[in-house]
Design a protein around this motif. Structure first.
Motif, PDB file in Angstrom:
ATOM      1  N   ASP A  55       0.823  -1.214   0.000  1.00  0.00           N
ATOM      2  CA  ASP A  55       0.000   0.000   0.000  1.00  0.00           C
ATOM      3  C   ASP A  55       0.854   1.260   0.000  1.00  0.00           C
ATOM      4  O   ASP A  55       0.583   2.214  -0.730  1.00  0.00           O
ATOM      5  N   HIS A  56       1.880   1.251   0.861  1.00  0.00           N
ATOM      6  CA  HIS A  56       2.724   2.432   0.975  1.00  0.00           C
ATOM      7  C   HIS A  56       3.542   2.659  -0.299  1.00  0.00           C
ATOM      8  O   HIS A  56       3.706   3.778  -0.745  1.00  0.00           O
ATOM      9  N   GLU A  76       2.734   1.608  -3.300  1.00  0.00           N
ATOM     10  CA  GLU A  76       1.798   2.037  -4.349  1.00  0.00           C
ATOM     11  C   GLU A  76       1.430   3.508  -4.190  1.00  0.00           C
ATOM     12  O   GLU A  76       1.277   4.235  -5.164  1.00  0.00           O
ATOM     13  N   LEU A  77       1.302   3.922  -2.921  1.00  0.00           N
ATOM     14  CA  LEU A  77       0.973   5.328  -2.660  1.00  0.00           C
ATOM     15  C   LEU A  77       2.061   6.242  -3.229  1.00  0.00           C
ATOM     16  O   LEU A  77       1.763   7.219  -3.923  1.00  0.00           O
ATOM     17  N   MET A  78       3.316   5.881  -2.955  1.00  0.00           N
ATOM     18  CA  MET A  78       4.425   6.691  -3.473  1.00  0.00           C
ATOM     19  C   MET A  78       4.431   6.676  -5.004  1.00  0.00           C
ATOM     20  O   MET A  78       4.741   7.672  -5.641  1.00  0.00           O
ATOM     21  N   ARG A  79       4.096   5.515  -5.574  1.00  0.00           N
ATOM     22  CA  ARG A  79       4.014   5.414  -7.030  1.00  0.00           C
ATOM     23  C   ARG A  79       2.905   6.324  -7.572  1.00  0.00           C
ATOM     24  O   ARG A  79       3.066   6.969  -8.604  1.00  0.00           O
ATOM     25  N   SER A  80       1.783   6.357  -6.840  1.00  0.00           N
ATOM     26  CA  SER A  80       0.671   7.189  -7.310  1.00  0.00           C
ATOM     27  C   SER A  80       1.063   8.669  -7.300  1.00  0.00           C
ATOM     28  O   SER A  80       0.527   9.456  -8.057  1.00  0.00           O
ATOM     29  N   TYR A  81       2.014   9.030  -6.434  1.00  0.00           N
ATOM     30  CA  TYR A  81       2.513  10.411  -6.420  1.00  0.00           C
ATOM     31  C   TYR A  81       3.599  10.626  -7.465  1.00  0.00           C
ATOM     32  O   TYR A  81       4.214  11.689  -7.501  1.00  0.00           O
TER      33      TYR A  81
END
Lengths: 262, 288
Positions: free
Chosen positions: B180-181, B183-188
């Motif tokens: 999750d974390h 992926e979150l950084m990837r989404s940014y």
């Protein structure tokens, strides 16, 4: 809002196959066509394993389609991710334990090189939006699950993305908190005029929140039907409105048809 | 709250020391009574209980405060050992610092490239099976040929022990964030290094501090072994070597120097503990 793009998301003929070439391949999605207009709230619903989360990740460019294209605000999804056109909220709040609530909200802003003053002004505004004004200095573990998810929403919206992608964000919350959060989300949605694509497996949730409910079938995931929802401005009374039940029943029937068809 | 905890620690330590002393002296007493056998049998005790093998605790403690001649001056044993320990501490500190730098460097390298992990990790493991005694002269001779002071060669031997736990735990820690974390950084659209600095390194702290504690004690071991193998003129290793050679006539001194080495190990362990407390203070906070 960008006046030149009258479509927020276009998914065109998308297939997604997991695994290499071979017998172990799993076709997660097949022939998906979907368009979302700006300001719309669209829910993706379906049995577990139908690929609704996969579809959301394709829109967010966290996965790449095997075939077909995903366009976000008239750009390839990849470019839209680089341009930070969307914010993402997962089922787990995914806050960083070592950062205060305000610092968590400021994380994307830090990555976008905002100045310190701009960051704290924005995180203060975001805390107000999600009604957690007094909690900026707290740490995630001091907050309840619902409060953590609100921080996660504030973080996703902090840089004012035009699109919000949400993957079962209220799935881990108890029923009352969940209904409260749904009301809050609709308020935030109206205030920010954001486009929302929302994955859920809850029929009342999809019905209450959405302009349209997209029902997916599983193995391979296909769009089996789309239910239009016209409930006007939602209030807590909407949940007891006969029209709400009628549409929820329509969604339920569509889901049953999907499961029967397997 | 804190004073209560400190008091509890003090009591625990005192009780532990008292029990240890009682066991030691009790064993000696039994040996004296039976002439070195288990009571009521003719089976020998595993360790001879005479005053050469096991000096009285009181004699060891007395030795710590007796004077020792060091060169032209005379000083209490505690001060003598403290001076030696200070040298060893400096070597260990250099070794520890280099070990952390090298270990973290390797961990980041292995995180970044899977082939580096596959290629390096076996060698990192093998490196720890090389006997330090064999390695020490090689390292020190090399350092001398390069014109470095012996202290640096000793620090390098210490580094050889300390980089290992840091590299292995560091890699695990850097790989520890949830999907999750990441992926979150990837989404940014966060670049790799930003994910490293903002997510992976902070998440790795919980894995790194236990490794740092291990590395800190190992750095002292490495420094002492390094001192002994190159025959340096100072440091705790030198003191231990000197006293070991005269063990048969003056065993209390060797025990005193061993106590000094243990105290130095505890000291560096405490330093890392303090650093951990400072760094982790904020994320430890829970509801209340």
């Amino acid at each position: 809002m960008n006046a030149t793009s009258d479509v927020a998301v276009v998914v065109d003929g998308v297939h997604k196959v997991f695994g290499g070439a071979g017998a172990d391949d799993v076709t997660a999605l097949a022939g998906i066509d979907l368009a979302v207009v700006p300001g719309e709230f669209v829910s993706l619903i379906g049995p577990s394993g139908c690929g609704k989360s996969t579809l959301l990740r394709l829109i967010g460019d966290l996965l790449e389609p095997t075939a077909g294209t995903v366009t976000v605000f008239a750009k390839p999804a990849h470019q839209a991710r680089l341009d930070q056109d969307y914010g993402m909220v997962f089922q787990h709040p995914g806050l960083f334990d070592w950062r205060s609530v305000a610092a968590n909200i400021e994380l994307p802003l830090e990555l976008h090189d905002w100045s310190k003053a701009d960051r704290s002004a924005r995180s203060a505004a975001m805390l107000e939006l999600v009604r957690l004004e007094e909690f900026g200095g707290h740490y995630p573990r001091q907050l309840s699950g619902g409060m953590q998810q609100r921080v996660s929403i504030a973080r996703a919206l902090s840089f004012e993305p035009r699109l919000l992608l949400m993957d079962e964000p209220f799935g881990a919350l108890d029923e009352m908190t969940r209904e409260h959060m749904q009301g809050e989300l609709l308020r935030i949605w109206r205030e920010t005029e954001t486009t929302v694509v929302f994955v859920t497996h809850s029929i009342p949730e999809a019905t209450f929140l959405s302009n349209r409910v997209v029902v997916l079938s599983s193995r391979p995931g296909r769009i089996s039907s789309v239910v239009k929802v016209d409930l006007g401005d939602r209030t807590d009374d909407t949940r007891e409105d006969p029209e709400f039940f009628r549409i929820a029943t329509e969604v339920r029937e569509a889901l049953r048809a999907v499961e029967a068809g397997e | 709250m804190t004073t209560k905890r400190m008091l509890r620690t003090a009591v625990t330590v005192t009780v532990a020391v008292v029990i240890l002393v009682a066991l030691w002296e009790g064993y000696k007493w039994v040996g004296d009574q039976t002439g070195g056998t288990w009571p009521g049998t003719t089976v020998d005790l595993p360790v001879t209980s005479n005053d050469i093998t096991m000096p009285h605790v009181g004699d060891i403690a007395g030795e710590l405060f007796d004077d020792i001649r060091a060169g032209r001056q005379t000083m209490p044993m505690t001060l003598y050992l403290a001076k030696k320990a200070a040298v060893t501490f400096l070597e260990a500190t250099i070794g520890f610092t280099l070990g952390v730098v090298v270990g973290m460097g390797l961990a980041v390298l292995m995180l970044r490239w899977r082939f580096a992990e596959r290629g390096l990790l076996p060698w990192i493991n093998v490196s720890q099976t090389v006997p330090l005694i064999a390695l020490a002269p090689i390292v020190v001779t090399w350092a001398r040929l390069q014109g470095y002071p012996d202290m640096f060669g000793i620090a390098l031997i210490s580094t050889y022990l300390t980089f290992f736990p840091v590299a292995v735990s560091g890699l695990r820690g850097l790989q520890s964030p949830d999907v999750d974390h990441v992926e979150l950084m990837r989404s940014y659209a966060a670049p790799w290094w930003a994910t490293l600095v903002k997510l992976r390194l902070p998440a790795a702290r919980a894995y790194l501090f236990p490794a740092f504690k291990l590395a800190a004690t190992l750095s002292v071991v490495g420094a002492i072994v390094g001192e002994i193998s190159i025959g340096t003129k100072t440091g705790l290793g030198r003191a231990i070597l000197d006293f070991a050679q005269r063990y048969a006539v003056w065993p209390e001194r060797l025990y005193a120097s061993v106590i000094a080495a243990a105290a130095l190990g505890l000291f560096v362990f405490g330093l890392v503990n303090g650093a951990e407390w400072l760094v982790m203070r904020r994320s430890r906070q829970v509801a209340g």
